[in-house]
Design a protein around this motif. Structure first.
Motif, PDB file in Angstrom:
ATOM      1  N   LEU A  30       0.825  -1.200   0.000  1.00 35.10           N
ATOM      2  CA  LEU A  30       0.000   0.000   0.000  1.00 35.10           C
ATOM      3  C   LEU A  30       0.864   1.256   0.000  1.00 35.10           C
ATOM      4  CD1 LEU A  30      -2.819   1.172   0.071  1.00 35.10           C
ATOM      5  CD2 LEU A  30      -2.797   0.975   2.564  1.00 35.10           C
ATOM      6  N   GLU A  31       1.898   1.262   0.814  1.00 32.90           N
ATOM      7  CA  GLU A  31       2.774   2.429   0.891  1.00 32.90           C
ATOM      8  C   GLU A  31       3.442   2.710  -0.449  1.00 32.90           C
ATOM      9  OE1 GLU A  31       6.756   3.975   3.335  1.00 32.90           O
ATOM     10  OE2 GLU A  31       5.745   2.099   3.906  1.00 32.90           O
ATOM     11  N   GLN A  32       3.977   1.665  -1.080  1.00 34.45           N
ATOM     12  CA  GLN A  32       4.661   1.867  -2.352  1.00 34.45           C
ATOM     13  C   GLN A  32       3.674   2.229  -3.461  1.00 34.45           C
ATOM     14  OE1 GLN A  32       7.504  -0.855  -5.133  1.00 34.45           O
ATOM     15  NE2 GLN A  32       8.152  -0.639  -2.994  1.00 34.45           N
ATOM     16  N   PHE A  33       2.479   1.637  -3.426  1.00 31.51           N
ATOM     17  CA  PHE A  33       1.484   1.961  -4.445  1.00 31.51           C
ATOM     18  C   PHE A  33       1.054   3.418  -4.355  1.00 31.51           C
ATOM     19  CE2 PHE A  33      -3.057   2.470  -5.437  1.00 31.51           C
ATOM     20  CZ  PHE A  33      -2.970   2.332  -6.824  1.00 31.51           C
ATOM     21  N   ILE A  34       0.843   3.924  -3.144  1.00 30.40           N
ATOM     22  CA  ILE A  34       0.452   5.325  -2.973  1.00 30.40           C
ATOM     23  C   ILE A  34       1.522   6.250  -3.532  1.00 30.40           C
ATOM     24  CG2 ILE A  34      -0.039   7.135  -1.288  1.00 30.40           C
ATOM     25  CD1 ILE A  34      -2.339   5.166  -1.735  1.00 30.40           C
ATOM     26  N   GLN A  35       2.790   5.903  -3.339  1.00 33.26           N
ATOM     27  CA  GLN A  35       3.879   6.706  -3.901  1.00 33.26           C
ATOM     28  C   GLN A  35       3.819   6.720  -5.426  1.00 33.26           C
ATOM     29  OE1 GLN A  35       7.434   4.946  -2.282  1.00 33.26           O
ATOM     30  NE2 GLN A  35       7.128   5.815  -0.240  1.00 33.26           N
ATOM     31  N   ILE A  36       3.545   5.556  -6.024  1.00 30.87           N
ATOM     32  CA  ILE A  36       3.430   5.468  -7.485  1.00 30.87           C
ATOM     33  C   ILE A  36       2.264   6.317  -7.977  1.00 30.87           C
ATOM     34  CG2 ILE A  36       2.863   3.901  -9.404  1.00 30.87           C
ATOM     35  CD1 ILE A  36       4.334   1.702  -7.793  1.00 30.87           C
ATOM     36  N   LEU A  37       1.132   6.198  -7.303  1.00 32.38           N
ATOM     37  CA  LEU A  37      -0.066   6.937  -7.702  1.00 32.38           C
ATOM     38  C   LEU A  37       0.154   8.442  -7.596  1.00 32.38           C
ATOM     39  CD1 LEU A  37      -3.003   6.659  -8.622  1.00 32.38           C
ATOM     40  CD2 LEU A  37      -3.681   6.622  -6.206  1.00 32.38           C
TER      41      LEU A  37
END
Length: 242
Positions: A30-37
Motif C-alpha cells: 500500500l505504501e509503495q502503491f500510494i507513492q506510485i499513484l
C-alpha cells in the motif's frame, strides 16, 4: 525493494503490475502503491492501468479507479517440456522475412475476437510498447508461426522486467479463422521452448477469467493456477492536465 513492475509510455500511460511475494505485508504494498499513484498524478500522465490483488479493491475504488475485469495467472517450470509439433515453422522478425508493418498487421489480426476485456491499444501504440519494454533487440523476441506456408499466429517471448529467469509472453495469439483446431496449444508449447532458449527457468502467463480458451491452453501445457488479480484503470482528469 520494487513491489510493482511499471511500464511508462511518456505522457500517455503507465502499466503497473503488482509483484506478489508471500513475505511482504499488505501495508508495504500500500505504501509503495500510494507513492506510485502520487507520482503519476503529479506528472499528469494520461492514464494508469493496474494489475493488483482484489483485496485492495475497496481502496482502489475510493481512489477513483474503475474495475475493468479480473485475470488469472498460471505458472510452469520449463525444465521438462513436451515435444514440439514438427509441422509448425517459426521465424523471428529479426530475420527480415516480414517487415514491422506486416508483423503489426498480423498482431492486429490475432487480437480480433479476444475474450480479454482490457481495452486494446492501437497497433501503433503496441509496437511502441514492444520497443520500450523489450529494448533495442525487440525484433528477436517477435515470433510468427506458419503451417503449410500459411501464417497461423504470433508469440512474443521475453524475460520479465526486473527478473533474471521469469519467462513471459508479451502477446500470444492465433489468427481468427484457424482457432478451435488445437493450434493455440501447439504454438504456446513452442513458445515455452523459446522462453527456455532465452534462459527462463519458469513461465508466468495471465488471461481474463472469462477466457476459457486460453485457460484450457495453460492447463493442456502443464501450467498451474498461481494467482488472481483485478484489472483497474484511472484516467487523468482533463481539467487537471490543462
Amino acid at each position: 525493494m520494487n513491489l510493482f513492475n511499471i511500464i511508462k509510455n511518456k505522457q500517455q500511460y503507465w502499466l503497473v503490475d503488482q509483484i506478489r511475494k508471500d513475505d511482504i505485508p499488505k501495508e508495504a504494498y500500500l505504501e509503495q502503491f500510494i507513492q506510485i499513484l502520487e507520482e503519476w498524478d503529479h506528472l499528469g500522465i494520461g492514464y494508469l492501468s493496474l494489475l493488483m490483488d482484489e483485496s485492495f479493491e475497496s481502496l482502489l475504488l475510493q481512489k477513483k479507479f474503475c474495475k475493468v475485469s479480473s485475470i488469472v495467472e498460471y505458472t510452469r517450470k520449463l525444465a521438462d517440456l513436451p515435444q514440439m509439433d514438427d509441422e509448425i515453422v517459426w521465424h523471428s522478425l529479426s530475420e527480415g522475412l516480414l517487415d514491422d508493418r506486416e508483423y503489426g498487421e498480423l498482431y492486429d489480426l490475432c487480437r480480433l475476437g479476444s475474450a480479454n476485456k482490457n481495452i486494446n491499444q492501437s497497433i501503433d501504440q503496441v509496437m511502441i510498447s514492444l520497443k520500450n519494454e523489450l529494448g533495442p533487440e525487440w525484433r528477436q523476441h517477435c515470433y510468427y508461426f506458419t503451417k503449410a506456408d500459411a501464417l497461423i499466429g504470433i508469440s512474443i517471448p521475453h524475460i520479465e522486467m526486473g527478473t533474471e529467469d521469469e519467462g513471459r509472453l508479451f502477446y500470444f495469439g492465433v489468427v481468427p479463422h484457424l482457432r478451435g483446431q488445437g493450434l493455440g496449444i501447439k504454438i504456446h508449447n513452442i513458445s515455452l521452448v523459446l522462453l527456455k532458449n532465452f534462459l527462463a527457468n519458469f513461465y508466468v502467463g495471465s488471461t481474463d477469467v472469462n477466457n476459457s480458451y486460453m485457460i484450457k491452453i495453460f492447463e493442456k501445457n502443464g501450467c498451474v493456477l498461481r494467482d488472481r488479480k483485478g484489472i483497474y484503470k484511472i484516467v487523468k482528469e482533463k481539467s487537471k492536465r490543462a
